[in-house]
Design a protein around this motif. Structure first.
Motif, PDB file in Angstrom:
ATOM      1  N   ASP A  70      25.555 -27.027 -16.373  1.00 16.17           N
ATOM      2  CA  ASP A  70      25.646 -27.315 -17.807  1.00 16.17           C
ATOM      3  C   ASP A  70      25.264 -28.761 -18.099  1.00 16.17           C
ATOM      4  OD1 ASP A  70      26.422 -24.783 -18.440  1.00 16.17           O
ATOM      5  OD2 ASP A  70      28.532 -25.254 -18.796  1.00 16.17           O
ATOM      6  N   GLY A  71      24.331 -28.930 -19.040  1.00 17.51           N
ATOM      7  CA  GLY A  71      23.922 -30.265 -19.452  1.00 17.51           C
ATOM      8  C   GLY A  71      22.985 -30.965 -18.495  1.00 17.51           C
ATOM      9  N   GLY A  72      22.575 -30.266 -17.440  1.00 15.14           N
ATOM     10  CA  GLY A  72      21.745 -30.894 -16.427  1.00 15.14           C
ATOM     11  C   GLY A  72      20.255 -30.777 -16.690  1.00 15.14           C
ATOM     12  N   VAL A  73      19.490 -31.243 -15.698  1.00 13.10           N
ATOM     13  CA  VAL A  73      18.036 -31.207 -15.752  1.00 13.10           C
ATOM     14  C   VAL A  73      17.551 -30.394 -14.554  1.00 13.10           C
ATOM     15  CG1 VAL A  73      15.912 -32.559 -15.709  1.00 13.10           C
ATOM     16  CG2 VAL A  73      17.944 -33.457 -16.882  1.00 13.10           C
ATOM     17  N   LEU A  74      16.834 -29.317 -14.816  1.00 13.52           N
ATOM     18  CA  LEU A  74      16.293 -28.472 -13.761  1.00 13.52           C
ATOM     19  C   LEU A  74      14.936 -29.010 -13.323  1.00 13.52           C
ATOM     20  CD1 LEU A  74      16.507 -25.816 -12.086  1.00 13.52           C
ATOM     21  CD2 LEU A  74      15.338 -24.675 -13.993  1.00 13.52           C
ATOM     22  N   LEU A  75      14.774 -29.193 -12.003  1.00 14.22           N
ATOM     23  CA  LEU A  75      13.499 -29.602 -11.419  1.00 14.22           C
ATOM     24  C   LEU A  75      12.815 -28.378 -10.829  1.00 14.22           C
ATOM     25  CD1 LEU A  75      14.625 -32.798  -9.417  1.00 14.22           C
ATOM     26  CD2 LEU A  75      13.828 -32.669 -11.794  1.00 14.22           C
ATOM     27  N   VAL A  76      11.548 -28.162 -11.171  1.00 10.97           N
ATOM     28  CA  VAL A  76      10.814 -26.996 -10.680  1.00 10.97           C
ATOM     29  C   VAL A  76       9.425 -27.428 -10.236  1.00 10.97           C
ATOM     30  CG1 VAL A  76       9.839 -24.744 -11.268  1.00 10.97           C
ATOM     31  CG2 VAL A  76      12.058 -25.412 -12.214  1.00 10.97           C
ATOM     32  N   GLU A  77       9.029 -27.033  -9.036  1.00 11.95           N
ATOM     33  CA  GLU A  77       7.671 -27.306  -8.561  1.00 11.95           C
ATOM     34  C   GLU A  77       7.262 -26.232  -7.567  1.00 11.95           C
ATOM     35  OE1 GLU A  77       6.401 -28.887  -5.496  1.00 11.95           O
ATOM     36  OE2 GLU A  77       8.266 -29.176  -4.385  1.00 11.95           O
ATOM     37  N   THR A  78       5.945 -26.115  -7.333  1.00 11.12           N
ATOM     38  CA  THR A  78       5.426 -25.116  -6.412  1.00 11.12           C
ATOM     39  C   THR A  78       4.690 -25.784  -5.258  1.00 11.12           C
ATOM     40  OG1 THR A  78       3.472 -24.867  -7.832  1.00 11.12           O
ATOM     41  CG2 THR A  78       5.243 -23.273  -8.123  1.00 11.12           C
ATOM     42  N   SER A  79       4.572 -25.051  -4.158  1.00 16.84           N
ATOM     43  CA  SER A  79       4.086 -25.622  -2.913  1.00 16.84           C
ATOM     44  C   SER A  79       2.605 -25.393  -2.696  1.00 16.84           C
ATOM     45  CB  SER A  79       4.865 -25.005  -1.743  1.00 16.84           C
ATOM     46  OG  SER A  79       4.388 -23.684  -1.490  1.00 16.84           O
ATOM     47  N   GLU A  80       2.157 -25.770  -1.508  1.00 17.25           N
ATOM     48  CA  GLU A  80       0.769 -25.585  -1.106  1.00 17.25           C
ATOM     49  C   GLU A  80       0.417 -24.117  -0.857  1.00 17.25           C
ATOM     50  OE1 GLU A  80       3.050 -25.998   2.707  1.00 17.25           O
ATOM     51  OE2 GLU A  80       3.110 -26.901   0.712  1.00 17.25           O
ATOM     52  N   GLU A  81       1.399 -23.221  -0.976  1.00 18.05           N
ATOM     53  CA  GLU A  81       1.107 -21.792  -0.900  1.00 18.05           C
ATOM     54  C   GLU A  81       0.298 -21.320  -2.106  1.00 18.05           C
ATOM     55  OE1 GLU A  81       1.750 -19.749   1.685  1.00 18.05           O
ATOM     56  OE2 GLU A  81       2.492 -21.525   2.739  1.00 18.05           O
ATOM     57  N   LEU A  82       0.266 -22.133  -3.166  1.00 14.45           N
ATOM     58  CA  LEU A  82      -0.573 -21.868  -4.351  1.00 14.45           C
ATOM     59  C   LEU A  82      -0.268 -20.501  -4.966  1.00 14.45           C
ATOM     60  CD1 LEU A  82      -4.044 -23.117  -2.996  1.00 14.45           C
ATOM     61  CD2 LEU A  82      -2.199 -24.460  -4.023  1.00 14.45           C
ATOM     62  N   ILE A  83       1.025 -20.225  -5.180  1.00 13.99           N
ATOM     63  CA  ILE A  83       1.377 -18.940  -5.761  1.00 13.99           C
ATOM     64  C   ILE A  83       0.767 -18.808  -7.158  1.00 13.99           C
ATOM     65  CG2 ILE A  83       3.492 -18.729  -4.408  1.00 13.99           C
ATOM     66  CD1 ILE A  83       5.078 -19.521  -6.900  1.00 13.99           C
ATOM     67  N   ALA A  84       0.403 -17.593  -7.514  1.00 18.15           N
ATOM     68  CA  ALA A  84      -0.197 -17.334  -8.812  1.00 18.15           C
ATOM     69  C   ALA A  84       0.810 -17.548  -9.924  1.00 18.15           C
ATOM     70  CB  ALA A  84      -0.726 -15.904  -8.861  1.00 18.15           C
ATOM     71  N   ALA A  85       0.318 -17.825 -11.114  1.00 17.69           N
ATOM     72  CA  ALA A  85       1.204 -18.038 -12.265  1.00 17.69           C
ATOM     73  C   ALA A  85       2.107 -16.839 -12.495  1.00 17.69           C
ATOM     74  CB  ALA A  85       0.369 -18.334 -13.510  1.00 17.69           C
ATOM     75  N   ARG A  86       1.616 -15.627 -12.239  1.00 16.14           N
ATOM     76  CA  ARG A  86       2.437 -14.438 -12.445  1.00 16.14           C
ATOM     77  C   ARG A  86       3.647 -14.444 -11.520  1.00 16.14           C
ATOM     78  NH1 ARG A  86       0.291  -8.290 -11.483  1.00 16.14           N
ATOM     79  NH2 ARG A  86       0.027  -9.160  -9.383  1.00 16.14           N
ATOM     80  N   GLU A  87       3.419 -14.782 -10.238  1.00 12.80           N
ATOM     81  CA  GLU A  87       4.531 -14.833  -9.298  1.00 12.80           C
ATOM     82  C   GLU A  87       5.477 -15.974  -9.642  1.00 12.80           C
ATOM     83  OE1 GLU A  87       5.377 -15.227  -4.485  1.00 12.80           O
ATOM     84  OE2 GLU A  87       3.316 -14.966  -5.232  1.00 12.80           O
ATOM     85  N   PHE A  88       4.920 -17.116 -10.009  1.00 14.36           N
ATOM     86  CA  PHE A  88       5.739 -18.240 -10.463  1.00 14.36           C
ATOM     87  C   PHE A  88       6.625 -17.798 -11.628  1.00 14.36           C
ATOM     88  CE2 PHE A  88       5.898 -21.831 -13.576  1.00 14.36           C
ATOM     89  CZ  PHE A  88       6.714 -22.684 -12.867  1.00 14.36           C
ATOM     90  N   GLY A  89       6.044 -17.057 -12.549  1.00  9.97           N
ATOM     91  CA  GLY A  89       6.803 -16.570 -13.699  1.00  9.97           C
ATOM     92  C   GLY A  89       7.902 -15.603 -13.309  1.00  9.97           C
ATOM     93  N   TRP A  90       7.646 -14.774 -12.308  1.00  7.99           N
ATOM     94  CA  TRP A  90       8.686 -13.835 -11.870  1.00  7.99           C
ATOM     95  C   TRP A  90       9.917 -14.587 -11.344  1.00  7.99           C
ATOM     96  CZ3 TRP A  90       4.811 -10.450  -8.629  1.00  7.99           C
ATOM     97  CH2 TRP A  90       4.112  -9.606  -9.505  1.00  7.99           C
ATOM     98  N   VAL A  91       9.676 -15.628 -10.540  1.00 10.62           N
ATOM     99  CA  VAL A  91      10.806 -16.384  -9.999  1.00 10.62           C
ATOM    100  C   VAL A  91      11.516 -17.131 -11.119  1.00 10.62           C
ATOM    101  CG1 VAL A  91      11.555 -18.094  -8.325  1.00 10.62           C
ATOM    102  CG2 VAL A  91       9.602 -16.614  -7.792  1.00 10.62           C
ATOM    103  N   LEU A  92      10.748 -17.749 -12.007  1.00 12.45           N
ATOM    104  CA  LEU A  92      11.354 -18.469 -13.118  1.00 12.45           C
ATOM    105  C   LEU A  92      12.164 -17.511 -13.994  1.00 12.45           C
ATOM    106  CD1 LEU A  92      11.273 -21.447 -13.919  1.00 12.45           C
ATOM    107  CD2 LEU A  92       9.409 -20.913 -15.491  1.00 12.45           C
ATOM    108  N   ARG A  93      11.640 -16.315 -14.210  1.00  8.78           N
ATOM    109  CA  ARG A  93      12.376 -15.305 -14.975  1.00  8.78           C
ATOM    110  C   ARG A  93      13.697 -14.957 -14.288  1.00  8.78           C
ATOM    111  NH1 ARG A  93       9.381  -9.685 -15.447  1.00  8.78           N
ATOM    112  NH2 ARG A  93      10.010  -9.651 -13.249  1.00  8.78           N
ATOM    113  N   SER A  94      13.685 -14.880 -12.966  1.00  2.00           N
ATOM    114  CA  SER A  94      14.923 -14.597 -12.231  1.00  2.00           C
ATOM    115  C   SER A  94      15.949 -15.711 -12.421  1.00  2.00           C
ATOM    116  CB  SER A  94      14.620 -14.403 -10.744  1.00  2.00           C
ATOM    117  OG  SER A  94      13.813 -13.269 -10.533  1.00  2.00           O
TER     118      SER A  94
END
Length: 349
Positions: free
Chosen positions: A234-258
């Motif tokens: 609560d009240g925090g800052v979420l840090l999100v980044e992706t690796s050199e695996e270069l996942i597609a935006a769709r897969e990135f979105g699935w994890v973010l949705r989770s």
């Protein structure tokens, strides 16, 4: 987990710091880059690197890598722990770590990528760390240490100041092959950065951070190594980044949705999304392809975060992940995301 984690005291020039390989022992495959990194670490900070048995040992069992971490955390002469690089199996190291040693003498821990595992474990046990820093990636290669990385490294290890997080203007996805002698003197191929994208309300948020490499965050949640109540963010800052695996935006979105379904996005007041790498040694799209990859990830992040938390202040493009130059950011410490002035500040205390 405590909502007010301990911020370990800073080191001083002349102190010893551990340099460990809790995942992949990159120094074993690229010794010249590693040794240049060790020299530069002392030149930039005045600190004395200390290696452990698995620092240069390929395929060391998880229990041995954990033993080195436990020894470094327990040694009063060691005043910080730095990682050489990430990897992909650090999740197997976590069960062997000794929390008593960490709590008895907290010390700064720096790492990113697979080191999200250790950072989140420290945070869960009430100790703040720093997201970023790889001696093999950000100290050893190239003609020198990037100014933004130098500033963040010194702040995290020595000075504890508050810094404005700026765009360095250029970025590389991947450096020279470590086996190439040019890796010691040349940067990778760099290109101009795009302006950061801001979304959400025009307000200012200051709060503690949690998150990291989204692929690893997914593993942490699957392993049940996050508190049951998402309200701890609560009240925090979420840090999100992706690796050199270069996942597609769709897969990135699935994890973010989770993360949204888990309640994590709804709990925080701000989200920082890093500039993603868009090329690697095996996949090298042209400039248009790289730009399209970054744009697709940006648009996905903005859309999904808005779906789960329209009140969150969002900034996309901050260089704190797998690209270089890299800012090291507090993990459990405070970051300010100013949607009015469109600035990001980090407190390294």
């Amino acid at each position: 987990m405590t909502t007010d984690p301990v911020h370990p005291r800073k080191a001083a020039p002349g102190d010893e710091v551990a340099v460990l390989s809790p995942s992949f022992a990159a120094p074993a495959t690229a010794t010249a880059v590693h040794e240049q990194a060790m020299r530069r670490l002392t030149e930039v900070t005045g600190l004395i690197p200390v290696e452990y048995p698995t620092t240069r040992r390929l395929d060391a069992p998880a229990v041995d890598r954990a033993a080195d971490l436990n020894a470094a955390f327990a040694d009063p002469r060691i005043r910080a722990v730095l990682t050489t690089v990430g990897g992909e199996d650090q999740i197997t190291v976590i069960p062997h770590l000794n929390v008593d040693a960490v709590r008895a003498d907290p010390k700064p821990f720096l790492g990113y990528s697979d080191n999200t595992n250790i950072l989140s474990w420290l945070w869960t046990n009430g100790v703040a760390g720093f997201y970023g820093g790889s001696t093999q990636v950000h100290l050893g290669p190239g003609p020198g240490v990037d100014p933004v990385h130098r500033a963040a490294l010194r702040a995290a290890l020595l000075t504890g100041e508050r810094l404005r997080i700026t765009d360095p203007g250029t970025s590389e996805d991947i450096g020279r092959d470590w086996q190439d002698p040019a890796a010691l003197t040349e940067y990778g191929d760099r290109e101009p950065t795009e302006p950061w994208t801001w979304a959400g309300p025009s307000r200012t948020v200051t709060g503690p951070t949690w998150g990291g490499c989204i692929e690893v965050v997914q593993w942490i949640l699957t392993a049940g190594r996050f508190p049951a109540d998402p309200g701890v963010l609560d009240g925090g800052v979420l840090l999100v980044e992706t690796s050199e695996e270069l996942i597609a935006a769709r897969e990135f979105g699935w994890v973010l949705r989770s993360l949204g379904e888990r309640g994590l996005i709804g709990a925080v007041d701000a989200v920082l999304v890093a500039r993603p790498p868009a090329s690697g040694f095996e996949h090298r799209p042209d400039a248009a392809g790289r730009a399209a990859h970054r744009a697709a990830q940006r648009d996905t992040a903005v859309e999904i975060i808005d779906r789960y938390n329209p009140d969150a202040v969002v900034c996309v493009g901050v260089p704190f992940g797998h690209t270089r130059p890299q800012w090291i950011l507090p993990f459990g410490g405070c970051v300010t995301v100013d949607g009015r002035a469109r600035e990001v500040w980090a407190d390294y205390s």
